[in-house]
Scaffold this motif. Sequence first.
Motif, PDB file in Angstrom:
ATOM      1  N   LYS A  45     -19.524  50.101  -7.726  1.00 57.05           N
ATOM      2  CA  LYS A  45     -20.228  51.099  -8.387  1.00 57.05           C
ATOM      3  C   LYS A  45     -21.054  50.437  -9.601  1.00 57.05           C
ATOM      4  O   LYS A  45     -20.969  51.143 -10.623  1.00 57.05           O
ATOM      5  N   VAL A  72     -25.477  50.776  -7.176  1.00 56.80           N
ATOM      6  CA  VAL A  72     -25.740  52.275  -6.944  1.00 56.80           C
ATOM      7  C   VAL A  72     -27.331  52.436  -6.692  1.00 56.80           C
ATOM      8  O   VAL A  72     -27.590  53.375  -5.908  1.00 56.80           O
ATOM      9  N   TYR A 109     -22.855  63.300  -6.271  1.00 56.11           N
ATOM     10  CA  TYR A 109     -22.676  62.708  -7.501  1.00 56.11           C
ATOM     11  C   TYR A 109     -22.670  63.960  -8.796  1.00 56.11           C
ATOM     12  O   TYR A 109     -22.642  63.801  -9.800  1.00 56.11           O
ATOM     13  N   ASP A 155     -16.191  61.559 -11.204  1.00 54.54           N
ATOM     14  CA  ASP A 155     -16.122  60.111 -11.341  1.00 54.54           C
ATOM     15  C   ASP A 155     -17.717  59.496 -11.185  1.00 54.54           C
ATOM     16  O   ASP A 155     -17.874  58.496 -11.620  1.00 54.54           O
ATOM     17  N   ASN A 156     -18.570  60.428 -10.620  1.00 52.74           N
ATOM     18  CA  ASN A 156     -19.917  59.915 -10.233  1.00 52.74           C
ATOM     19  C   ASN A 156     -20.994  60.360 -11.352  1.00 52.74           C
ATOM     20  O   ASN A 156     -22.090  60.055 -11.263  1.00 52.74           O
ATOM     21  N   HIS A 180     -23.384  58.240 -13.555  1.00 48.31           N
ATOM     22  CA  HIS A 180     -24.353  57.664 -12.520  1.00 48.31           C
ATOM     23  C   HIS A 180     -25.959  58.700 -12.297  1.00 48.31           C
ATOM     24  O   HIS A 180     -26.753  57.995 -11.847  1.00 48.31           O
TER      25      HIS A 180
END
Length: 343
Positions: A234, A239, A274, A278-279, A282
Amino acid sequence: MAQQDDEDKAEHPPQVTVCVIAYNSGPTLRTCLQRLGAQTFRDFEALVIDNDSPDPGDAAIAAEFPWVRLIRNTENLGFTGAGNQGAREGRGRWYVLLNPDAYAEPDWLAKLVEAAGRHPQVASFTSRQMVEGEPGLLDGLGDVMSITGIPYRGGYLNPDQGQAREGEVFSPCGAAMMIDRQLFLELGGFDEDFFCYGEDVDLGYRLQLAGEPTLLVPDATIHHVGSASSGGRKSEFAVFHGTRNRFWVLFKNTPALLLPLVVPLHLASLVLIYLKKDNRPHIRLILRAVAAAFAGAPKMFRSRAAVQRRRKAGLGEISRAMTWNPRDLSGRRPVIRPLRALR
């Protein structure tokens, strides 16, 4: 005597070329080469390509092994450029790529070569990958392509429950794969625009289109640390390149009748992935990657014309090679099919 040795090598090239591409690999490279040097199958040459690593230790580590041919690049060509370089430099009939953080079982190469002998019509093979340091945990059983256009390693981070069987998978994983070197070169090798990430799936998709299956060899086993050189799965590098390159795989390779289905599904899946907590950090990076993917789309569509001209497989064959089951993707389930009868 030295001249005679050179003549013997030229007249009797090795059966296999193993290429390890190093970039800030550090101590994992030493372990990788120690395990490679312990292979029961001996008819191979080993190349280590130091991809202009800022860590000078990579070249020094490779130099500890006198049977390794070290190639030092003056710029970072990415996994794609160095992978193509290794294929050009190699002399073996079979071209094997092994990540510097992948540790092979002693019979790994022997099992791959045995599988090639059992299946002379097959030109691409992939390994059973376990997570290093986590006994019983899978790192991958070949790569799977979902109908959403999101590829994944089959069985990634799932317990190994003995589900691995020899059979076809969508594409080989570049961490530990073997391919006919001449076929690799004829297909154009890796797409160097990708630089890193997704290049193995792109190659596997082109193999599918050319009617060339990839066979999982479940008793050819490596233990994989994973993303040791790129800062983790990650990291911003992983990414960005992973997101951009997944679009490029679709633009280049997806049959025209599937594109109107796959691209919207891919975008929708990306949004769902996304939006997870947790994403979310980004999201801006993902938007940049999507913008870069579409900015590069014209070039990918130009490449697509050449890819589709070589195509031998029909729409039905490509559709069957994918998984349409959303549970396969969500659970990262392996998808292994019986080896087809080849024309």
